[in-house]
Enzyme design. Structure first.
Site, short mmCIF file in Angstrom:
data_model
loop_
_atom_site.label_atom_id
_atom_site.label_comp_id
_atom_site.label_asym_id
_atom_site.label_seq_id
_atom_site.Cartn_x
_atom_site.Cartn_y
_atom_site.Cartn_z
N CYS A 118 38.71 84.98 38.48
CA CYS A 118 39.15 85.76 37.33
C CYS A 118 38.22 86.95 37.15
CB CYS A 118 39.12 84.89 36.07
SG CYS A 118 39.92 85.64 34.63
N ASP B 284 47.69 70.81 35.86
CA ASP B 284 46.54 71.71 35.95
C ASP B 284 45.35 71.24 35.11
OD1 ASP B 284 47.91 72.41 33.59
OD2 ASP B 284 47.17 74.46 33.65
N CYS C 268 55.59 63.64 18.69
CA CYS C 268 54.31 63.99 19.32
C CYS C 268 54.19 63.40 20.72
CB CYS C 268 53.13 63.55 18.47
SG CYS C 268 52.68 61.81 18.64
N CYS D 38 49.32 65.27 24.62
CA CYS D 38 48.95 65.51 26.02
C CYS D 38 47.89 64.50 26.46
CB CYS D 38 48.42 66.93 26.17
SG CYS D 38 47.85 67.33 27.83
N CYS E 55 45.18 63.37 16.91
CA CYS E 55 46.16 62.49 16.27
C CYS E 55 46.28 62.74 14.76
CB CYS E 55 45.79 61.03 16.53
SG CYS E 55 46.89 59.84 15.72
#
Length: 396
Positions: A15, A274, A323, A327, A345
């Site tokens: 980057c 990813d 929900c 993730c 949460c």
């Protein structure tokens, strides 16, 4: 073969910027043999050729990094050439690209416009917020460079949205950030919670807590609803409405299985996500592994099943439907499961319980508008048939 998307890292983690909170910067350690990571022509061709040989409703290529525009204009011109070469007649192809927007040239913007790339531009809000963590390697602020890149995209009519990482710096100013975007005419937003831990499982200083996330999302919702509900798109809100209206999920964090897409590194190595680009989870390489083999691999299937291994309390929670246990990344601290309960949460429950009724009301309105629109289309179709019949009768 079930549909899947490709998330491609043509420059790995390389980057031109060095954002303090970037979770992907250290992925260069996976490939220590070189300091400059660029996808080769052979890997690119095999990637596109093999993917477009599968049956997909839409061939979805998501170009990410690092900073994918480091590959330059010629790379993305070759992407389109190969997609045309290996695409079958009538095949639908989608290209999206996530960028910091600082390297966008006129030539590149014209190309993205011509081939309808959708760009996600990282922007954390006003300069006072954005420049706190998003700077160049020598410490220079980047806010003005991002706006210049976005202006270039706008001049060439490139579709784009803004991607905002919600960190310690902007988590308490949802209203300010939202109004800044809307006032600049940015009507497509995505807000991503910053949750990162060190090797000992301690929260890093730029990260946020669950309650902070809940407060942010509720304040954001109050700015958006009801005035902007049909004019400003916020990805999380759209996904909740999609679930209520359609009964299915369109983002992986709300789903019950993490087998949603594949990450392809610059080398062609394949990973399941990813957030989990790790040698232990490497599935194969596009030069030697077919997509059927990748989909059926034990490593991929086992990874996907981890999504539904949430905390026992989740099963009886009134928020689980919206929900999805969050993730998987937010349920693992320093590589170790923490009772499989999301770090966020508390915030998700606060937000969902605060907004559910409003979303359900919006869903009713969406269905009403859909029925009205379908009625208008049927009426127009009927009128067209009558007009054509009249023309036919009067034809010489």
């Amino acid at each position: 073969m079930r549909p899947f998307t490709l998330l491609i890292k043509p420059v790995s983690a390389d980057c031109n910027m060095q954002c303090e909170y970037c979770f992907y910067l250290n992925k260069c350690d996976l490939y220590p043999e070189t300091k400059r990571h660029r996808m080769s022509e052979k890997v690119l061709e095999q990637l596109i050729k093999s993917y477009m040989a599968t049956e997909q409703p839409v061939y979805s290529f998501c170009w990410q990094g690092g900073e994918p525009t480091l590959m330059g204009y010629d790379f993305f011109r070759e992407v389109i050439r190969l997609q045309k070469q290996y695409g079958r007649a009538g095949a639908l192809v989608s290209n999206s690209l996530q960028t910091n927007a600082t390297l966008i040239s006129d030539q590149m913007a014209q190309h993205f416009s011509t081939y309808r790339f959708l760009l996600g531009c990282s922007l954390d809000g006003p300069a006072s917020v954005h420049d706190c963590y998003r700077h160049t390697k020598d410490g220079r602020p980047t806010h003005s460079d991002v706006l210049r890149g976005i202006d270039t995209l706008k001049r060439f009519n490139v579709e784009f949205n803004v991607l905002t990482l919600v960190s310690h710096t902007n988590v308490s100013c949802a209203r300010e950030v939202y109004r800044y975007f809307v006032d600049h005419g940015f009507c497509y937003h995505q807000y991503i919670p910053c949750v990162e831990f060190d090797q000992d499982g301690e929260l890093l200083p730029f990260s946020i807590h669950g309650k902070e996330w809940g407060d942010f999302m509720c304040e954001l919702f109050d700015e958006w609803y009801p005035k902007d509900a049909f004019t400003v798109s916020i990805r999380q809100f759209d996904s909740i409405l999609f679930k209520i209206v359609e009964g299915s999920t369109n983002i992986c964090s709300m789903g019950r299985n993490c087998c949603q897409y594949f990450v392809v590194e610059y080398s062609g190595d394949i990973y399941p996500c990813d957030f989990f680009v790790d040698q232990k989870l490497r599935i194969g390489n596009v030069m030697a592994t077919s997509w059927k083999e990748a989909l059926n691999s034990k490593a991929y299937k086992n990874f996907g099943l981890r999504k539904a291994e949430w905390n026992m309390a989740c099963q009886a929670c009134d928020c689980l439907d919206l929900c999805g246990g969050d993730c998987l990344k937010h349920r693992i601290y320093a590589g170790k499961p923490s009772q499989n309960l999301s770090w966020l949460c508390v915030g998700w429950k606060q937000f969902i319980r605060y907004t559910r009724k409003h979303f359900e009301n919006l869903a009713v309105e969406i269905r009403r508008r859909r029925i009205k629109e379908e009625g208008l289309l049927r009426h127009q179709y009927s009128q067209d048939k009558k007009r054509l019949a009249s023309v036919d009768r009067n034809a010489p």
